[in-house]
Write a protein that holds these residues in place. Structure first.
Motif, PDB file in Angstrom:
ATOM      1  N   LEU A  55      -2.386 -54.680 -45.743  1.00 29.75           N
ATOM      2  CA  LEU A  55      -1.086 -54.487 -46.384  1.00 29.75           C
ATOM      3  C   LEU A  55      -1.173 -54.530 -47.906  1.00 29.75           C
ATOM      4  O   LEU A  55      -0.227 -54.202 -48.594  1.00 29.75           O
ATOM      5  CB  LEU A  55      -0.099 -55.559 -45.909  1.00 29.75           C
ATOM      6  CG  LEU A  55       0.423 -55.388 -44.493  1.00 29.75           C
ATOM      7  CD1 LEU A  55       1.245 -56.584 -44.081  1.00 29.75           C
ATOM      8  CD2 LEU A  55       1.230 -54.097 -44.359  1.00 29.75           C
ATOM      9  N   LYS A  56      -2.319 -54.946 -48.404  1.00 26.66           N
ATOM     10  CA  LYS A  56      -2.423 -55.085 -49.857  1.00 26.66           C
ATOM     11  C   LYS A  56      -2.933 -53.801 -50.506  1.00 26.66           C
ATOM     12  O   LYS A  56      -3.682 -53.046 -49.887  1.00 26.66           O
ATOM     13  CB  LYS A  56      -3.393 -56.230 -50.178  1.00 26.66           C
ATOM     14  CG  LYS A  56      -2.920 -57.570 -49.626  1.00 26.66           C
ATOM     15  CD  LYS A  56      -3.797 -58.715 -50.105  1.00 26.66           C
ATOM     16  CE  LYS A  56      -3.413 -60.002 -49.437  1.00 26.66           C
ATOM     17  NZ  LYS A  56      -4.255 -60.336 -48.287  1.00 26.66           N
ATOM     18  N   PRO A  57      -2.545 -53.565 -51.762  1.00 25.47           N
ATOM     19  CA  PRO A  57      -3.089 -52.409 -52.481  1.00 25.47           C
ATOM     20  C   PRO A  57      -4.618 -52.506 -52.522  1.00 25.47           C
ATOM     21  O   PRO A  57      -5.152 -53.609 -52.687  1.00 25.47           O
ATOM     22  CB  PRO A  57      -2.505 -52.554 -53.895  1.00 25.47           C
ATOM     23  CG  PRO A  57      -1.331 -53.463 -53.751  1.00 25.47           C
ATOM     24  CD  PRO A  57      -1.619 -54.351 -52.589  1.00 25.47           C
ATOM     25  N   TYR A  89       2.772 -62.530 -59.774  1.00 24.52           N
ATOM     26  CA  TYR A  89       2.933 -62.936 -58.371  1.00 24.52           C
ATOM     27  C   TYR A  89       2.365 -64.326 -58.161  1.00 24.52           C
ATOM     28  O   TYR A  89       1.469 -64.754 -58.885  1.00 24.52           O
ATOM     29  CB  TYR A  89       2.205 -61.959 -57.437  1.00 24.52           C
ATOM     30  CG  TYR A  89       2.702 -60.547 -57.538  1.00 24.52           C
ATOM     31  CD1 TYR A  89       3.741 -60.102 -56.732  1.00 24.52           C
ATOM     32  CD2 TYR A  89       2.122 -59.666 -58.445  1.00 24.52           C
ATOM     33  CE1 TYR A  89       4.206 -58.791 -56.828  1.00 24.52           C
ATOM     34  CE2 TYR A  89       2.581 -58.355 -58.552  1.00 24.52           C
ATOM     35  CZ  TYR A  89       3.620 -57.920 -57.737  1.00 24.52           C
ATOM     36  OH  TYR A  89       4.075 -56.640 -57.840  1.00 24.52           O
ATOM     37  N   ASP A 116       2.419 -63.880 -52.501  1.00 29.40           N
ATOM     38  CA  ASP A 116       3.221 -62.687 -52.782  1.00 29.40           C
ATOM     39  C   ASP A 116       2.272 -61.501 -52.894  1.00 29.40           C
ATOM     40  O   ASP A 116       1.257 -61.585 -53.584  1.00 29.40           O
ATOM     41  CB  ASP A 116       3.975 -62.842 -54.109  1.00 29.40           C
ATOM     42  CG  ASP A 116       4.957 -63.999 -54.058  1.00 29.40           C
ATOM     43  OD1 ASP A 116       5.420 -64.328 -52.962  1.00 29.40           O
ATOM     44  OD2 ASP A 116       5.262 -64.560 -55.141  1.00 29.40           O
ATOM     45  N   PRO A 131       1.948 -57.413 -53.834  1.00 27.33           N
ATOM     46  CA  PRO A 131       2.619 -56.227 -54.386  1.00 27.33           C
ATOM     47  C   PRO A 131       2.704 -55.141 -53.316  1.00 27.33           C
ATOM     48  O   PRO A 131       1.838 -55.077 -52.436  1.00 27.33           O
ATOM     49  CB  PRO A 131       1.663 -55.787 -55.501  1.00 27.33           C
ATOM     50  CG  PRO A 131       0.732 -56.919 -55.726  1.00 27.33           C
ATOM     51  CD  PRO A 131       0.665 -57.687 -54.452  1.00 27.33           C
ATOM     52  N   ALA A 132       3.715 -54.327 -53.375  1.00 33.52           N
ATOM     53  CA  ALA A 132       3.861 -53.239 -52.402  1.00 33.52           C
ATOM     54  C   ALA A 132       2.690 -52.269 -52.578  1.00 33.52           C
ATOM     55  O   ALA A 132       2.337 -51.898 -53.692  1.00 33.52           O
ATOM     56  CB  ALA A 132       5.181 -52.522 -52.624  1.00 33.52           C
ATOM     57  N   ALA A 133       2.097 -51.892 -51.457  1.00 32.75           N
ATOM     58  CA  ALA A 133       0.974 -50.950 -51.524  1.00 32.75           C
ATOM     59  C   ALA A 133       1.525 -49.543 -51.720  1.00 32.75           C
ATOM     60  O   ALA A 133       2.568 -49.195 -51.194  1.00 32.75           O
ATOM     61  CB  ALA A 133       0.167 -51.043 -50.240  1.00 32.75           C
ATOM     62  N   ASN A 134       0.824 -48.766 -52.506  1.00 31.15           N
ATOM     63  CA  ASN A 134       1.236 -47.389 -52.764  1.00 31.15           C
ATOM     64  C   ASN A 134       0.460 -46.424 -51.896  1.00 31.15           C
ATOM     65  O   ASN A 134      -0.701 -46.154 -52.149  1.00 31.15           O
ATOM     66  CB  ASN A 134       0.966 -47.059 -54.235  1.00 31.15           C
ATOM     67  CG  ASN A 134       2.252 -46.750 -54.977  1.00 31.15           C
ATOM     68  OD1 ASN A 134       3.252 -46.390 -54.344  1.00 31.15           O
ATOM     69  ND2 ASN A 134       2.226 -46.905 -56.280  1.00 31.15           N
TER      70      ASN A 134
END
Ligand SMILES: [Zn+2]
Length: 247
Positions: free
Chosen positions: A71-73, A226, A241, A243-246
Motif C-alpha cells: 500500500l505504500k508508495p 507523517y 501514517d 502517504p497515498a500511493a500514486n
C-alpha cells in the motif's frame, strides 16, 4: 506551557523534575520513584522493558517498514527524510486480574426467542496508559511482558525521555475494571442479543508499574510530514501514517 517543578529524590538527593498533573516521578539519577503529592516513596513493583535499538538500528527498522507492504508508495524509503526520532519511555499500569462475568440474556436470532445463561472467565494482563492526553494506540500494543526486568535507570539512554505517571494505582485499576467489563459485554453478544442481568467478579492478582520504550518518528515525504510509532522492545510498528500511493 506547563512549567517543570522539582523536588529532591529521597534516595540520592538529586533533583526530580515533574510537571503539573504528574503524580509519580522517576529519578533519572537512581531510578527511585516518588509520589509527588505526598513526597513519599513508592513501594510497588516497578518494571522496565528494555529498548533494543540505538539511533542507527532504528533507522534500519524504519527503512524496512517503509519498504514493506504494497500500500505504500514504491519510492517511500528512498524519498523520505526523517525529521524527528524520539525515544520515550511511556508509563503503564499492568493490571493482572481474573475476571468472571455471569450473565443471563435473551437470544433473539431464533423464533421463539430463548433465555440463555452463561459465563465468561478469563485472565488478563490489562494495560492502562498512565498518561491522560495521548494518541498512543494502547489497543494495538501487545506488550511483550516476558521481557520485563526490574526498573534499571542505567539502561535508560542519555537521549531518551522517561515520562511520569498522571494516573495513580487505584484509578488505573478502576479503568481496567471498566474496560474489561466493556470487553466482556462485547464478547457475550455472540451468545445473547439482550442482557437481562450480569455480574462481574474482578479479582486483581497483581499490579505492576511499567515503563516501556516507544519510538516516535516524524518523517517527511514530498513536503508532507507523517508520524510513525515503533515499539522499542520488539521493533513492530504500532501505528504508521502512510502517504497515498500514486498508481
Ligand atoms: Zn534519585
Amino acid at each position: 506551557m506547563a512549567v517543570a517543578d522539582s523536588i529532591r529524590c529521597s534516595n540520592c538527593g538529586g533533583p526530580v523534575e515533574f510537571k503539573p498533573g504528574e503524580i509519580i516521578a522517576t529519578c533519572r539519577y537512581c531510578g527511585f520513584l516518588t509520589v509527588i503529592e505526598t513526597g513519599k516513596t513508592f513501594d510497588f513493583e516497578h518494571s522496565l522493558l528494555p529498548n533494543k535499538f540505538d539511533n542507527e538500528q532504528i533507522n534500519v527498522v524504519i527503512h524496512n517498514w517503509m519498504h514493506s507492504g504494497f500500500l505504500k508508495p514504491s519510492d517511500l524509503a528512498r524519498k523520505s527524510k526523517i525529521q524527528e526520532r524520539n525515544l520515550i519511555y511511556l508509563p503503564f499500569w499492568v493490571v493482572s486480574a481474573e475476571v468472571t462475568s455471569k450473565y443471563k440474556g435473551i437470544f433473539e436470532r431464533i423464533a421463539p426467542p430463548i433465555v440463555k445463561e452463561g459465563e465468561i472467565k478469563k485472565e488478563y494482563n490489562w494495560l492502562v496508559l498512565a498518561r491522560k492526553a495521548s494518541d498512543f494506540p494502547t489497543k494495538e500494543y501487545d506488550v511483550p511482558l516476558e521481557g520485563k526486568i526490574p526498573y534499571d535507570f542505567r539502561k535508560i539512554e542519555e537521549f531518551a525521555k522517561v515520562l511520569n505517571s498522571e494516573i495513580d494505582r487505584s484509578e488505573a485499576t478502576e479503568l481496567a475494571r471498566q474496560q474489561i467489563e466493556a470487553h466482556h459485554r462485547y464478547l457475550l453478544q455472540k451468545d445473547v442479543d439482550r442482557i437481562i442481568e450480569m455480574t462481574v467478579d474482578f479479582n486483581v492478582k497483581q499490579i505492576v508499574y511499567l515503563h516501556a520504550p516507544v519510538w516516535f518518528i516524524k518523517y517527511v515525504y514530498k513536503g508532507v510530514s507523517y508520524q510513525l510509532i515503533i515499539d522499542g522492545a520488539s521493533g513492530f510498528a504500532l501505528k504508521g501514517d502512510i502517504p497515498a500511493a500514486n498508481f
